[in-house]
Design a protein around this motif. Sequence first.
Motif, PDB file in Angstrom:
ATOM      1  N   TYR A  11       0.790  -1.220   0.000  1.00  0.00           N
ATOM      2  CA  TYR A  11       0.000   0.000   0.000  1.00  0.00           C
ATOM      3  C   TYR A  11       0.834   1.288   0.000  1.00  0.00           C
ATOM      4  O   TYR A  11       0.280   2.363  -0.243  1.00  0.00           O
ATOM      5  CB  TYR A  11      -0.928   0.014   1.223  1.00  0.00           C
ATOM      6  N   LYS A  14      -7.177   7.938   7.501  1.00  0.00           N
ATOM      7  CA  LYS A  14      -8.304   8.019   6.567  1.00  0.00           C
ATOM      8  C   LYS A  14      -8.932   6.647   6.334  1.00  0.00           C
ATOM      9  O   LYS A  14     -10.165   6.514   6.237  1.00  0.00           O
ATOM     10  CB  LYS A  14      -7.819   8.600   5.243  1.00  0.00           C
ATOM     11  N   ALA A  15      -8.092   5.626   6.213  1.00  0.00           N
ATOM     12  CA  ALA A  15      -8.612   4.274   6.002  1.00  0.00           C
ATOM     13  C   ALA A  15      -9.434   3.812   7.193  1.00  0.00           C
ATOM     14  O   ALA A  15     -10.505   3.183   7.034  1.00  0.00           O
ATOM     15  CB  ALA A  15      -7.446   3.326   5.756  1.00  0.00           C
ATOM     16  N   LEU A  16      -8.976   4.138   8.400  1.00  0.00           N
ATOM     17  CA  LEU A  16      -9.712   3.740   9.598  1.00  0.00           C
ATOM     18  C   LEU A  16     -11.038   4.492   9.709  1.00  0.00           C
ATOM     19  O   LEU A  16     -12.062   3.916  10.124  1.00  0.00           O
ATOM     20  CB  LEU A  16      -8.853   3.997  10.852  1.00  0.00           C
ATOM     21  N   GLU A  17     -11.040   5.789   9.349  1.00  0.00           N
ATOM     22  CA  GLU A  17     -12.273   6.565   9.413  1.00  0.00           C
ATOM     23  C   GLU A  17     -13.303   5.982   8.449  1.00  0.00           C
ATOM     24  O   GLU A  17     -14.506   5.827   8.778  1.00  0.00           O
ATOM     25  CB  GLU A  17     -11.980   8.023   9.055  1.00  0.00           C
ATOM     26  N   LEU A  18     -12.861   5.653   7.228  1.00  0.00           N
ATOM     27  CA  LEU A  18     -13.764   5.072   6.249  1.00  0.00           C
ATOM     28  C   LEU A  18     -14.289   3.708   6.719  1.00  0.00           C
ATOM     29  O   LEU A  18     -15.477   3.393   6.562  1.00  0.00           O
ATOM     30  CB  LEU A  18     -13.045   4.938   4.900  1.00  0.00           C
ATOM     31  N   TYR A  19     -13.395   2.957   7.356  1.00  0.00           N
ATOM     32  CA  TYR A  19     -13.785   1.606   7.826  1.00  0.00           C
ATOM     33  C   TYR A  19     -14.891   1.709   8.883  1.00  0.00           C
ATOM     34  O   TYR A  19     -15.902   1.002   8.828  1.00  0.00           O
ATOM     35  CB  TYR A  19     -12.560   0.900   8.372  1.00  0.00           C
ATOM     36  N   PHE A  20     -14.695   2.593   9.854  1.00  0.00           N
ATOM     37  CA  PHE A  20     -15.658   2.683  10.964  1.00  0.00           C
ATOM     38  C   PHE A  20     -16.961   3.333  10.515  1.00  0.00           C
ATOM     39  O   PHE A  20     -18.018   3.067  11.091  1.00  0.00           O
ATOM     40  CB  PHE A  20     -15.044   3.427  12.147  1.00  0.00           C
ATOM     41  N   GLU A  21     -16.899   4.219   9.472  1.00  0.00           N
ATOM     42  CA  GLU A  21     -18.134   4.781   8.933  1.00  0.00           C
ATOM     43  C   GLU A  21     -19.000   3.682   8.340  1.00  0.00           C
ATOM     44  O   GLU A  21     -20.214   3.632   8.536  1.00  0.00           O
ATOM     45  CB  GLU A  21     -17.801   5.828   7.875  1.00  0.00           C
ATOM     46  N   ARG A  22     -18.377   2.801   7.583  1.00  0.00           N
ATOM     47  CA  ARG A  22     -19.106   1.705   6.978  1.00  0.00           C
ATOM     48  C   ARG A  22     -19.634   0.727   8.036  1.00  0.00           C
ATOM     49  O   ARG A  22     -20.709   0.141   7.887  1.00  0.00           O
ATOM     50  CB  ARG A  22     -18.210   0.967   5.976  1.00  0.00           C
ATOM     51  N   GLN A  23     -18.856   0.558   9.113  1.00  0.00           N
ATOM     52  CA  GLN A  23     -19.287  -0.333  10.188  1.00  0.00           C
ATOM     53  C   GLN A  23     -20.559   0.198  10.854  1.00  0.00           C
ATOM     54  O   GLN A  23     -21.453  -0.550  11.216  1.00  0.00           O
ATOM     55  CB  GLN A  23     -18.191  -0.486  11.250  1.00  0.00           C
ATOM     56  N   ASN A  24     -20.577   1.534  11.014  1.00  0.00           N
ATOM     57  CA  ASN A  24     -21.747   2.147  11.660  1.00  0.00           C
ATOM     58  C   ASN A  24     -22.972   2.068  10.763  1.00  0.00           C
ATOM     59  O   ASN A  24     -24.101   2.033  11.245  1.00  0.00           O
ATOM     60  CB  ASN A  24     -21.455   3.612  12.027  1.00  0.00           C
TER      61      ASN A  24
END
Length: 340
Positions: free
Chosen positions: A314, A330-340
């Motif tokens: 990566y 940024k990757a973690l923010e996107l991940y947790f948004e999708r989780q929510n």
Amino acid sequence: MSDSKNKPKPRLQNLDDLFKLNDGANPLEQAVPIMQTQPTNRRSVSYVATGQLTPFKGHPFRLYEGERLEDMVASIKANGVLVPIIARKISDILEILSGHNRVEAAKLAELTEVPTIIFENINDDDAMVYVVETNLIQRSFSDMCHSEKAAVIALHHSKMFSQGKRNDILAQLETLEKPSDTKENGTFHPLDEKSHSDKRVAEMYSLSKITVSRYLRIQHLIPSLLSSLDSGKIAFAPAVTLSYLSEPEQTLLVDSIEQFKFPVDMKKADMLRKHSEKQRLDADSIKRILSGSMAHKPNRTPTVKISKTVYSKYFKPNQSAKEVQEVVVKALELYFERQN
């Protein structure tokens, strides 16, 4: 007194030898230096009932036990008490300054009285000097247990210690206690020591200044903790740390140790002291510290490492750590948004 070869040879044959009464002159007026605190009447030896003699209050030294006590009892049975004990008179009480072991051994030997030199007008400070110095004459400082060493060092370090006073007392003891062989054990100290500072006390007993200060600290331990130190149940370094606890806290600590049989090492001693400084040390916290259930865990953020395979997939080889961190955030923010 029997001359049998089977009996141990006494160092002094009788009290006449002790005070050289056969020399013609009366040595009770000449041999014993008279201190200013003493009346000018000559010293005399009285035979005092053992039941009338009281141990010195706050006597800091352990009495003989086991074989050493048995040897003294056997010697007294064979020859009697050859060297008089020293006692001070306080009202109707005779308090022992020198000879606690002789008195105990005499009782075991079933003697009803012992030869005694009685001093009057001895204050508490001078009495303590007599007690400490007589013990130093009889045995080496290095042979003493920790609490005894602390008592000796505390005396020589205290404001009440006067070298002139000590010289007078040592001169008396040299005549009264060991007139013929004061150097027998090599423990009789020279009379030209001039200071009770940390440095001078350290030099007297071949100790570092830090060790002297630590011995002064353990004077703040309650008797039961001092006893645990002497018996080896608590090591010297943890004992020094425990001396910073208040007396009520030390009492709670002893209760917990006796009830649960918990050991006290340096790590636990440090934790006990820190809780004491924060005024958070009570019976419950002491128990949890000693049992290990309150072990200190550093509050540090864990470090996460990325494997070389993931990194190369990566990120570019020349990317800075800051750039990598921004991408990960940024990757973690996107991940947790999708989780929510």
